[in-house]
Design an enzyme around this catalytic site. Structure first.
Site, mmCIF file in Angstrom:
data_model
loop_
_atom_site.group_PDB
_atom_site.id
_atom_site.type_symbol
_atom_site.label_atom_id
_atom_site.label_comp_id
_atom_site.label_asym_id
_atom_site.label_seq_id
_atom_site.Cartn_x
_atom_site.Cartn_y
_atom_site.Cartn_z
ATOM 1 N N PRO A 9 0.784 -1.237 0.000
ATOM 2 C CG PRO A 9 -0.183 -1.152 2.105
ATOM 3 C CD PRO A 9 0.480 -2.085 1.157
ATOM 4 C CG ASN A 10 -0.378 4.327 1.216
ATOM 5 O OD1 ASN A 10 -1.338 4.838 0.650
ATOM 6 N ND2 ASN A 10 -0.460 3.789 2.424
ATOM 7 C CG ASN A 73 8.651 -2.126 -0.008
ATOM 8 O OD1 ASN A 73 8.064 -2.264 1.070
ATOM 9 N ND2 ASN A 73 9.291 -1.008 -0.350
ATOM 10 C CB ALA A 76 1.740 -0.072 6.053
ATOM 11 C CG HIS A 79 5.854 -2.663 9.766
ATOM 12 N ND1 HIS A 79 7.183 -3.017 9.709
ATOM 13 C CD2 HIS A 79 5.731 -1.589 8.922
ATOM 14 C CE1 HIS A 79 7.816 -2.191 8.893
ATOM 15 N NE2 HIS A 79 6.961 -1.318 8.394
ATOM 16 C CG ASP A 86 0.406 -17.704 7.479
ATOM 17 O OD1 ASP A 86 1.488 -17.875 8.076
ATOM 18 O OD2 ASP A 86 -0.691 -17.655 8.070
ATOM 19 C CD GLU A 97 11.281 -7.530 4.747
ATOM 20 O OE1 GLU A 97 12.166 -8.214 5.312
ATOM 21 O OE2 GLU A 97 10.349 -6.985 5.366
ATOM 22 C CG HIS A 99 11.432 -2.451 4.008
ATOM 23 N ND1 HIS A 99 10.059 -2.352 3.854
ATOM 24 C CD2 HIS A 99 11.674 -3.661 4.536
ATOM 25 C CE1 HIS A 99 9.510 -3.469 4.300
ATOM 26 N NE2 HIS A 99 10.461 -4.274 4.713
ATOM 27 C CG LEU A 100 11.819 2.486 -1.379
ATOM 28 C CD1 LEU A 100 10.513 3.207 -1.654
ATOM 29 C CD2 LEU A 100 12.802 2.675 -2.517
ATOM 30 C CB SER A 101 12.719 4.246 4.744
ATOM 31 O OG SER A 101 11.783 3.315 5.274
ATOM 32 N NE ARG A 106 10.347 5.716 8.487
ATOM 33 C CZ ARG A 106 9.376 5.557 7.579
ATOM 34 N NH1 ARG A 106 9.502 4.638 6.630
ATOM 35 N NH2 ARG A 106 8.308 6.319 7.617
ATOM 36 N NE ARG A 110 7.261 3.868 9.811
ATOM 37 C CZ ARG A 110 6.163 4.013 9.046
ATOM 38 N NH1 ARG A 110 5.852 3.120 8.149
ATOM 39 N NH2 ARG A 110 5.396 5.071 9.185
HETATM 40 O O1 CA2 Z 1 10.736 1.934 3.431
HETATM 41 C C1 CA2 Z 1 9.881 1.275 2.824
HETATM 42 O O2 CA2 Z 1 10.038 0.857 1.674
HETATM 43 C C2 CA2 Z 1 8.528 1.005 3.500
HETATM 44 O O3 CA2 Z 1 8.126 -0.310 3.135
HETATM 45 C C3 CA2 Z 1 7.558 2.046 2.951
HETATM 46 C C4 CA2 Z 1 6.170 2.003 3.575
HETATM 47 C C5 CA2 Z 1 6.267 1.993 5.108
HETATM 48 O O4 CA2 Z 1 4.985 1.797 5.666
HETATM 49 C C6 CA2 Z 1 7.223 0.907 5.622
HETATM 50 O O5 CA2 Z 1 7.301 1.002 7.034
HETATM 51 C C7 CA2 Z 1 8.597 1.060 5.019
HETATM 52 C C8 CA2 Z 1 5.341 3.229 3.089
HETATM 53 C C9 CA2 Z 1 5.194 3.274 1.570
HETATM 54 C C10 CA2 Z 1 4.776 4.540 0.934
HETATM 55 O O6 CA2 Z 1 4.463 5.619 1.767
HETATM 56 C C11 CA2 Z 1 4.284 6.882 1.254
HETATM 57 C C12 CA2 Z 1 4.131 7.897 2.164
HETATM 58 C C13 CA2 Z 1 3.961 9.189 1.758
HETATM 59 C C14 CA2 Z 1 3.936 9.492 0.409
HETATM 60 C C15 CA2 Z 1 4.085 8.491 -0.514
HETATM 61 C C16 CA2 Z 1 4.258 7.179 -0.097
#
Ligand code: CA2
Length: 152
Positions: A9-10, A73, A76, A79, A86, A97, A99-101, A106, A110
Site C-alpha cells: 500500500p501507498n 516490499n 505497511a 509490520h 503465510d 524483502e 524497504h526503501l527507508s 524509524r 516498523r
Molecule cells: O521503506 C519502505 O520501503 C517502507 O516499506 C515504505 C512504507 C512503510 O509503511 C514501511 O514502514 C517502510 C510506506 C510506503 C509509501 O508511503 C508513502 C508515504 C507518503 C507518500 C508516498 C508514499
C-alpha cells in the site's frame, strides 16, 4: 528466470510526499529502474502493486508455478500481515524483502517484519539501490540452487 516484483500500500504514491524518507522519484520510475536491472540480467520482471492485503496474498499465490522468485516490499503490511507471511511460506519460492527507508531507524512499530520471516534476505535504507542488490542476490541464489540440483 522470472521474478514477481510485489509492492504494498501507498507505494503507488511514491514521490508525492516525504521525499527525505522515500526519495523524490515516483512509482513509475521505480518500476523502470527495476525493469532495467532485470533486463540487464535477462530476467523477466512482472510487477504488481496493491493497497489491498488479500490482493497481495492472491498475487503471491499466483507466483507458484509461474515465477522463479519474488521481490517484495509489502510497505505497511510488512509490520502487520501474518497473511502475507503465510502466503510467502506457502508458495515456498525464494523471496527477498526490500524497504526503501531504514525501518530500524524509524518508529519502533516498523522494526518488526512478518514478511521478512519468510525471506532469504532483506535490504533496507538503500533507496532504489536496494532493489538492484535484491535482484542480484535472488538471481545468484536461484542459479546456485539449480547448479546444486544438476550436480546430484
Ligand atoms: O521503506 C519502505 O520501503 C517502507 O516499506 C515504505 C512504507 C512503510 O509503511 C514501511 O514502514 C517502510 C510506506 C510506503 C509509501 O508511503 C508513502 C508515504 C507518503 C507518500 C508516498 C508514499
Amino acid at each position: 528466470m522470472k521474478f514477481y516484483i510485489i509492492h504494498g500500500p501507498n507505494i503507488n504514491l511514491l514521490g508525492l510526499r516525504e521525499p527525505t524518507i522515500y526519495g523524490k522519484e515516483n512509482y513509475e520510475a521505480l518500476v523502470q529502474f527495476i525493469k532495467n536491472q532485470c533486463d540487464a540480467k535477462q530476467i523477466e520482471s512482472v510487477f504488481f502493486q496493491s493497497n489491498h492485503e488479500g490482493d497481495l496474498v492472491d498475487y503471491i499465490q499466483a507466483a507458484y508455478g509461474d515465477a522463479d522468485g519474488i521481490i517484495i516490499n509489502p510497505a505497511a503490511y510488512t509490520h502487520t500481515s501474518v497473511a502475507i507471511l503465510d502466503a510467502l511460506k506457502a508458495v515456498g519460492l525464494p523471496a527477498v524483502e526490500v524497504h526503501l527507508s531504514n525501518i530500524y531507524e524509524r518508529e519502533s512499530f516498523r522494526h518488526h517484519s512478518y514478511a521478512g520471516m519468510a525471506c532469504i534476505k532483506t535490504y533496507y535504507g538503500m533507496g532504489f539501490d536496494g532493489y538492484k542488490e535484491a535482484i542480484a542476490y535472488l538471481n545468484d541464489y536461484i542459479k546456485g540452487q539449480n547448479t546444486k540440483k544438476s550436480e546430484t
